[in-house]
Write an enzyme that holds these catalytic residues in place. Structure first.
Site, mmCIF file in Angstrom:
data_model
loop_
_atom_site.group_PDB
_atom_site.id
_atom_site.type_symbol
_atom_site.label_atom_id
_atom_site.label_comp_id
_atom_site.label_asym_id
_atom_site.label_seq_id
_atom_site.Cartn_x
_atom_site.Cartn_y
_atom_site.Cartn_z
ATOM 1 N N GLY A 498 0.831 -1.196 0.000
ATOM 2 C CA GLY A 498 0.000 0.000 0.000
ATOM 3 C C GLY A 498 0.859 1.236 0.000
ATOM 4 N N GLY A 499 0.218 2.372 -0.088
ATOM 5 C CA GLY A 499 0.945 3.636 -0.050
ATOM 6 C C GLY A 499 0.211 4.579 0.873
ATOM 7 N N GLY A 500 0.843 5.671 1.218
ATOM 8 C CA GLY A 500 0.176 6.614 2.099
ATOM 9 C C GLY A 500 0.897 7.934 2.061
ATOM 10 N N GLY A 501 0.526 8.785 2.977
ATOM 11 C CA GLY A 501 1.103 10.111 3.000
ATOM 12 C C GLY A 501 2.590 10.099 3.293
ATOM 13 N N PHE A 502 3.067 9.010 3.861
ATOM 14 C CA PHE A 502 4.455 9.008 4.301
ATOM 15 C C PHE A 502 5.352 8.128 3.443
ATOM 16 C CE2 PHE A 502 1.775 9.716 8.028
ATOM 17 C CZ PHE A 502 2.196 10.972 8.379
ATOM 18 N N VAL A 505 4.577 0.948 1.189
ATOM 19 C CA VAL A 505 4.849 -0.169 2.090
ATOM 20 C C VAL A 505 5.021 -1.445 1.268
ATOM 21 C CG1 VAL A 505 4.025 -1.439 4.096
ATOM 22 C CG2 VAL A 505 3.382 0.946 3.792
ATOM 23 N N LYS A 519 8.268 0.055 5.360
ATOM 24 C CA LYS A 519 7.756 1.327 4.863
ATOM 25 C C LYS A 519 8.925 2.197 4.435
ATOM 26 C CE LYS A 519 4.184 4.493 5.759
ATOM 27 N NZ LYS A 519 2.851 4.084 6.049
ATOM 28 N N ASP A 614 -3.772 11.248 11.435
ATOM 29 C CA ASP A 614 -4.173 10.669 10.155
ATOM 30 C C ASP A 614 -5.007 9.397 10.355
ATOM 31 O OD1 ASP A 614 -4.363 10.523 7.423
ATOM 32 O OD2 ASP A 614 -2.386 9.639 7.125
#
Ligand SMILES: *[C@@H]1O[C@H](CO)[C@@H](O)[C@H](O)[C@H]1NC(C)=O
Ligand SMILES: *[C@@H]1O[C@H](CO)[C@@H](O)[C@H](O)[C@H]1NC(C)=O
Ligand SMILES: *[C@@H]1O[C@H](CO)[C@@H](O)[C@H](O)[C@H]1NC(C)=O
Ligand SMILES: *[C@@H]1O[C@H](CO)[C@@H](O)[C@H](O)[C@H]1NC(C)=O
Ligand SMILES: *[C@@H]1O[C@H](CO)[C@@H](O)[C@H](O)[C@H]1NC(C)=O
Ligand SMILES: *[C@@H]1O[C@H](CO)[C@@H](O)[C@H](O)[C@H]1NC(C)=O
Ligand SMILES: *[C@@H]1O[C@H](CO)[C@@H](O)[C@H](O)[C@H]1NC(C)=O
Ligand SMILES: *[C@@H]1O[C@H](CO)[C@@H](O)[C@H](O)[C@H]1NC(C)=O
Length: 791
Positions: A498-502, A505, A519, A614
């Site tokens: 997955g991906g995210g604001g930071f 992963v 991550k 978040d």
């Protein structure tokens, strides 16, 4: 000392009892005394004064007291003869004595209670019960001349309008003292009053000496340790300090509310309001918030556990000291040993005392510290000394003599310390068989490790050696990874989770078959040293509902974090994907509760309050048993100043952002509460709040939800995939909590700790008001511009 968790909707449920408009005396004069079942009733019919019997009337103790007329459940707010019950009210008498005092005479005409005034210069004193619940002894010919009033001598209850403070001239102080038990109004062990030294703080005290809670100083608006206190929601508050007196007082915003503030036998000060519809007192606020924070609640050798009912239990080898008090949930007597200690009479080695290991404890406070080299030395030294009842070893040896007080079992998963408790050897499993079992396990482990090692060398001997050589354990058991190793472990970052604001992963497989989620942090411009410090802080934060950090990598500009892998992925995939399995209601409730616990831990239990910033379904991961684990905590701080930039680029997060983000106000933990509330609505409905539904743009789900909740139609909010299969009471609870969490004003939102308590059914929740800005949000959700002021 009250809380806004009570809204004007309450009025709807409040009393509408018809009070007969017949004449009822409201006073006792020289000529009219009180006996038997005669009572006097205040003019507006709010309060009654008379004889009453507390509890379930199994004893024959009677008391003079004041109680609510409009409350069907007998609720005394003041008691005259707390410690001296009378047995026969018909031949006892409450009257004005010849010297003008109000006195209580028992059946033998002996005075058992008196207002004890020495100089009443009037022949015509009268005792009047007022509509505020105050019993006033005054001059009949001049009612402004008050000689004595019950308000100045409270028992366990502070009524609205009464002063709660201190007379600086005479030193006289109002103090609330709990009842001894639910059927005995005698002064109990907990009391509550203003700092006798004259500061504005209020203290709760055990047995008159041991302070266990403080309100903090009054800052002009509220008490420092009660930031959630705010005038104007249900009550108005006032704190006055002048040359002669300082006191606190409160009054309800609406006089139709029947409220009381009471020092409870639980050792907590509670705010309660009467719900006529439910025919019960509803708790809407209490201090200290955690029952286990009350001093010595469970007595000697009792152990308090916040997550269980009853809160108290006895530690191993002990049983309740006074079983008769069991039904009354009074554990103050504590626990007694089942088997006496052998020390100092141990005849042979066989029946010596032993120390029993109790991990995960918050240690008792009555300790003594001793410098000893090792845990073993500590044990050996103190086994010999019979007055030692327990010890703990960390950096030094801490020992306890005599009774152990305030033992606390920490909730599962949160860090606790290990206490070694002295018990008679016969209380413990036979030491020989234990040794054998231990050896057995030891051999098993060794063989297992050996086989595993061989298998591993056969499969990837070369690689494994390299990884072991280059990864070394750090403080807090965090593993420091080489970038190259992480590359190999994740097959060159090939399996993206997955991906995210930071950052993104990736899945990785450690040589020991442990699966991790690595991550890759993006946009970090932090020095190596600072990064390590922050990571080490995050590594220390451990809770069952938080994803565990296992290690990290910091090489050149590369920054990676390695977490436990969560086989069931993130909550959003379970909630929103049409091809995914449907989470049943029970699972959803547990996810809501677990997430709340994790957040409450971050907000309230860590050394520094950590605001997650978040909260959204993407950041709630589910382990193999669907236990929710919060991900990405602590990263907001790690990313620091860049966080505002990260936020503005996170489109998906908009729907969860509290208004204070939008208005550029300071961000507190209540911003997380807001996001949590928004997420709860999604857990309930199984669809995204921001999603455009068939009905079109108007149907911003939170708006619909709040309206349905106020209409009492929560079932229509439930995910259709569940076909109405949900616990209605739980659904109602979750819906109300969600609506409270998304209030515009952060002071109106509950804390995460309170959310946990509500979801655990430890406190009730009321009808929430409709947050005003929701409509604005709904209409503008596409065109909002975010300005963050984190720096
Ligand atoms: C008390 O009663 C007597 C006669 O019974 C009456 O004269 C007197 O005025 C009364 N006093 C008061 C204060 O009511
Ligand atoms: C009060 O007591 C009297 C006699 O003692 C009795 O006749 C009467 O019924 C009682 N009234 C109530 C309301 O209990
Ligand atoms: C009243 O309390 C006593 C002991 O406290 C108990 O034995 C009895 O069952 C109780 N009665 C009712 C009706 O609850
Ligand atoms: C009144 O005074 C007596 C003797 O001084 C004392 O024993 C009693 O506790 C006092 N009662 C009250 C209610 O203060
Ligand atoms: C009280 O009453 C007595 C007679 O009953 C009277 O002599 C005295 O003056 C009265 N005192 C006051 C202060 O009213
Ligand atoms: C409370 O304090 C008194 C002395 O002030 C002491 O005698 C008593 O034992 C204490 N109570 C308990 C339960 O420790
Ligand atoms: C032991 O007692 C000392 C003071 O006597 C206190 O500072 C310390 O925090 C106590 N330790 C524990 C574990 O309660
Ligand atoms: C146990 O330890 C205490 C505190 O160090 C000491 O005062 C006492 O004498 C010791 N008792 C024995 C039997 O050694």
């Amino acid at each position: 000392m009250s809380h806004p968790l009570l809204f004007t909707f309450l009025f709807i449920f409040l009393s509408s009892l018809n009070i007969p408009h017949t004449f009822a005396a409201n006073s006792i004069s020289m000529n009219h005394s009180l006996s038997g079942n005669r009572t006097i009733i205040s003019q507006g019919g709010n309060f009654v004064l008379g004889f009453f019997q507390p509890g379930n009337k199994s004893n024959h103790n009677h008391y003079i007291g004041i109680w609510f007329k409009k409350v069907s459940q007998l609720t005394p707010v003041w008691v005259a003869n707390r410690e001296k019950p009378i047995s026969d009210p018909t031949s006892s008498e409450l009257r004005i004595s010849d010297d003008g005092n109000l006195v209580l005479l028992n059946q033998f005409k002996k005075q058992v209670w008196s207002t004890n005034l020495t100089s009443i210069a009037s022949n015509s004193t009268t005792a009047v019960i007022l509509d505020s619940g105050n019993l006033v002894l005054r001059d009949d010919s001049d009612p402004s001349k008050v000689f004595w009033q019950s308000c100045d001598h409270p028992t366990d209850t502070l009524l609205p309008g009464c002063k709660f403070g201190m007379n600086k001239v005479t030193g006289e102080r109002q103090q609330l003292t709990s009842w001894k038990s639910s059927d005995d109004p005698a002064p109990g062990i907990f009391s509550y009053g203003i700092d006798p030294r004259g500061s504005s703080q209020y203290f709760m005290v055990w047995n008159g000496t041991r302070q266990y809670w403080s309100s903090g100083y009054w800052n002009g608006h509220l008490f420092a340790a009660i930031p959630e206190m705010k005038s104007g929601s249900i009550n108005y508050y006032e704190y006055i300090s002048d040359a002669t007196e300082n006191y606190f007082t409160y009054s309800p915003v609406d006089d139709k509310i029947i409220a009381r503030h009471v020092m409870d036998i639980s050792g907590q000060a509670k705010d309660l309001a009467w719900m006529e519809g439910a025919q019960k007192w509803m708790l809407y606020y209490c201090q200290p918030k955690q029952q286990c924070d009350v001093y010595n609640l469970c007595g000697p050798f009792g152990s308090c556990s916040q997550g269980s009912f009853p809160f108290c239990s006895c530690v191993k080898g002990f049983s309740k000291a006074s079983p008769s008090n069991c039904d009354l949930e009074d554990y103050s007597q504590g626990c007694a040993r089942n088997t006496p200690l052998q020390c100092p009479h141990s005849s042979s080695d066989g029946d010596k005392d032993k120390f029993f290991m109790m991990p995960g404890m918050k240690l008792p406070i009555n300790n003594h510290s001793v410098a000893v080299a090792s845990s073993k030395d500590c044990e050996l030294a103190w086994l010999k000394n019979c007055s030692c009842t327990g010890y703990s070893y960390s950096n030094g040896c801490t020992v306890w003599y005599g009774d152990l007080l305030n033992l606390q079992q920490q909730p599962d998963g949160s860090a606790g310390e290990t206490l070694y408790l002295r018990l008679a050897a016969s209380e413990l499993p036979n030491s020989k068989s234990r040794k054998r079992r231990f050896v057995g396990v030891g051999v098993g482990v060794v063989v297992g490790v050996f086989l595993f090692a061989i298998a591993f060398i056969l499969i990837s001997g070369h690689q494994r050696r390299r990884i072991i050589a280059t990864t070394k354990a750090m403080e807090n058991n965090l593993v420091l990874f080489k970038y190259g190793d992480l590359q190999r472990i994740t097959k060159n970052f090939s399996e993206k989770l997955g991906g995210g604001g930071f950052g993104s992963v990736f899945k990785g497989l450690l040589p020991d078959s442990t699966v991790i989620a690595a991550k890759k942090l993006e946009g970090l411009h932090q020095g190596e040293k600072q990064f390590r410090t922050e990571v080490s802080t995050i590594g220390k934060i451990q809770h069952v509902n938080l994803v565990r950090l296992r290690g990290f990598c910091s090489e050149g500009t590369k920054r990676l974090l390695a977490y436990d892998y969560m086989p069931n992925g993130s909550l959003d995939t379970k909630l929103f994907r049409s091809n995914s399995m449907v989470l049943d209601w029970k699972a959803r409730y547990q996810i809501a509760l677990g997430t709340a616990r994790g957040l409450a831990y971050l907000h309230e239990k860590c050394r520094e309050c950590i605001i997650h910033c978040d909260i959204k379904p993407e950041n709630i991961l589910l382990d193999a048993s669907f236990v929710p684990k919060l991900a990405d905590f602590g990263l907001a701080k790690l990313v620091g100043r860049d966080f505002s930039r990260v936020l503005t680029t996170m489109r998906g997060t908009r729907g969860y952002l509290a208004p204070e983000w939008i208005y550029g106000l300071p961000i507190t933990s209540k911003a997380d509460v807001y996001s949590y509330g928004m997420m709860l609505l999604e857990i309930i409905s199984g669809r995204r709040n921001a999603e455009q539904s068939e009905e079109g743009k108007k149907a911003f789900f939170p708006v619909l939800a709040v309206n349905k909740v106020t209409e009492g139609d929560v079932l229509s909010l439930l995910d259709r995939k569940l076909n109405g299969d949900a616990d209605l009471e739980e659904l109602d609870r979750v819906c109300k909590v969600a609506c409270w969490c998304i209030q515009d004003n952060e002071f109106h939102r509950p804390s995460m700790g309170q959310v946990v308590q509500i979801l655990e059914c430890a406190i009730e929740v009321n009808m929430p008001p409709v947050p005003r800005s929701l409509h604005v949000l709904a209409e503008n959700s596409e065109s909002l511009v975010f300005h963050s002021h984190l720096n």
